[in-house]
Design an enzyme around this catalytic site. Structure first.
Site, PDB file in Angstrom:
ATOM      1  N   CYS B 108       0.869  -1.418   0.042  1.00  0.00           N
ATOM      2  CA  CYS B 108       0.044  -0.077   0.121  1.00  0.00           C
ATOM      3  C   CYS B 108       1.085   1.332   0.068  1.00  0.00           C
ATOM      4  O   CYS B 108       1.615   1.690   0.905  1.00  0.00           O
ATOM      5  CB  CYS B 108      -0.897   0.013   1.464  1.00  0.00           C
ATOM      6  N   CYS B 111      -0.853   4.273   2.398  1.00  0.00           N
ATOM      7  CA  CYS B 111      -0.753   4.156   3.562  1.00  0.00           C
ATOM      8  C   CYS B 111      -0.513   2.720   4.165  1.00  0.00           C
ATOM      9  O   CYS B 111       1.056   2.607   4.017  1.00  0.00           O
ATOM     10  CB  CYS B 111      -2.309   4.411   4.173  1.00  0.00           C
ATOM     11  N   SER B 112      -1.163   2.051   4.705  1.00  0.00           N
ATOM     12  CA  SER B 112      -0.621   0.708   4.986  1.00  0.00           C
ATOM     13  C   SER B 112      -1.937  -0.354   5.182  1.00  0.00           C
ATOM     14  O   SER B 112      -1.904  -1.192   5.827  1.00  0.00           O
ATOM     15  CB  SER B 112      -0.361   0.839   6.509  1.00  0.00           C
ATOM     16  N   CYS B 113      -2.607  -0.400   3.990  1.00  0.00           N
ATOM     17  CA  CYS B 113      -3.829  -1.203   3.957  1.00  0.00           C
ATOM     18  C   CYS B 113      -3.531  -2.886   3.819  1.00  0.00           C
ATOM     19  O   CYS B 113      -2.323  -3.027   3.215  1.00  0.00           O
ATOM     20  CB  CYS B 113      -4.591  -0.769   2.486  1.00  0.00           C
TER      21      CYS B 113
END
Lengths: 234, 208
Positions: B108, B111-113
């Site tokens: 991602c 962000c940090s999906c």
């Protein structure tokens, strides 16, 4: 026009350092606390996932870069709590490490207190999640295999400097549809209280050679999930 | 609408992050906006109950049962819901299969999906600037940092999770695992193999 979080393809970050697969889920106790507080505050229902992503993304680049992961979460949460008037700046300024506990206004019940997430409701809240698919009036324009191009310029077209999920590295690039995901909430709108504006969402593949000046391998591809309004027919 | 703060609210809190969390928790608890017991429950869920063992069970079953695998690849959500793997950050799942000609890898960049119900909370490296910045542009160099080298005729497809769809990689079943039970197979499925930064563990390595 981009923001600091939009780092796909950036040079200069150095090696990835994988920690062992058995490493603790939370490296520090406060990481766990930061995650849990963020989720619990989300349950108050004052913002959505797009609002909260945007709150982290618009940290000052200097802060975003120097903050560790959960510090970004905390900073984004502090922004949202104040902007949505859940807490005041004065409340935050008076918050200490928990050893005081004074302050007359803290004794009054908060109007949102009835919405506070209870331990018994955690499992149901996590299981419910937050599905993003919605019915939409926007007709599906593309099918798997169709060539498309990401619009240029990128960026949020509703709010200058607003939230968007079209990474800069794909702006203007040509690709092709590999999957139709259905119709989903448009983050560019939902992040700013402008409505969910659901529209078709696609997985779009790009040849690495159409994204990077020095691709590693001629057969490599990058796939992004992109909303219909991010795309144009080729 | 998107205010750029010179006087950011976080700067009002104590500078040390551990104290900053404590201050916020105390304040929110005093206001009745959070319940510390609910925080404990959230933490216990992701520390002890939801993690990569869930994903490993799914992969092992897919290796073991061709019908399950076909259904999983065609439409993962109902299949995973039947197993009880659904919820926050796993609302819309897609499973992508590694083959001798194509290796899949997930990142991602924005962000940090990450698919929480199947893999839990993402590891630190997944959330690092280096991984987010480089996985899309030079996946093979990144894979090398994980000790993975792909054959020259295997292409890499990197999935950048830019929406609420979450991806799970179905790694290739390792040679020598014929005849193993589903439970034995699950022990060969590392977390990284389901992100695409690793491969399934060879049976002889798992046994050693």
């Amino acid at each position: 026009m981009s923001r600091v979080h939009d780092m796909g393809g950036r040079f200069g970050d150095g090696p990835v350092t994988p920690e062992p697969q058995g490493a603790p889920v939370f490296a520090e106790d406060w990481h766990a606390r930061a995650l849990a507080i963020t989720l619990a505050c989300g349950a108050l229902g004052q913002w959505n996932i797009d609002t909260s992503r945007h709150a982290r993304e618009r940290l000052a680049p200097l802060d975003y870069t120097r903050f560790s992961y959960y510090e970004k979460w905390l900073a984004g949460l502090a922004t949202l709590l104040v902007e949505k008037q859940v807490l005041s700046a004065k409340d935050l300024a008076s918050a200490t490490d928990g050893r005081d506990g004074t302050g007359a206004d803290r004794a009054a019940p908060h109007p949102l207190a009835a919405r506070a997430l209870k331990a018994a409701d955690v499992a149901a809240a996590l299981a419910k999640g937050g599905p993003a698919d919605r019915p939409s009036d926007v007709a599906v324009a593309f099918a798997p295999g169709d060539p498309v191009r990401c619009r240029r310029p990128g960026g949020n077209r509703l709010v200058a400097g607003g939230h968007t999920r079209l990474p800069t590295y794909a702006v203007g690039a040509r690709g092709w549809i590999v999957r139709v995901h259905g119709t989903h909430v448009l983050p560019d709108s939902a992040a700013h209280g402008l409505g969910e504006a659901p529209e078709p969402l696609y997985a779009v593949a790009f040849a690495a050679s159409d994204l990077w000046s020095a691709p590693e391998h001629p057969g490599d591809e990058v796939v992004l999930d992109l909303w219909q309004s991010y795309l144009e027919a080729v | 609408m998107p205010h750029d703060h010179a006087d950011a609210p976080h700067s009002l809190l104590p500078p040390d992050p551990a104290l900053r969390v404590k201050a916020l928790e105390t304040l929110l608890t005093q206001k009745g906006l959070i319940d510390p017991a609910a925080l404990d429950e959230i933490i216990d869920t992701y520390q002890n109950r939801i993690g990569p063992a869930n994903g490993a069970r799914v992969v092992a079953r897919a290796w073991h049962d061709p019908g399950f695998k076909a259904a999983l690849l065609a439409d993962a959500d109902p299949v995973l819901a039947d197993l009880g793997y659904y919820g926050r950050q796993g609302e819309h799942m897609v499973v992508v299969e590694n083959t001798p000609v194509q290796h899949n890898m997930v990142v991602c960049t924005l962000c940090s999906c990450y698919p929480w119900p199947l893999l839990g909370i993402p590891p630190g490296w997944y959330k690092s600037d280096a991984y987010r910045a480089r996985a899309v542009r030079e996946p093979r160099r990144v894979l090398a940092e994980f000790g993975v080298t792909l054959p020259a005729d295997t292409s890499v497809r990197v999935w950048d999770s830019t929406a609420e769809v979450r991806y799970l990689v179905l790694p290739m079943r390792p040679e020598g695992s014929e005849g193993m039970s589903e439970e034995q197979l699950a022990a060969l499925v590392s977390r990284d193999s389901m992100i695409g930064t690793g491969l399934a563990i060879a049976p002889e390595v798992a046994a050693s």
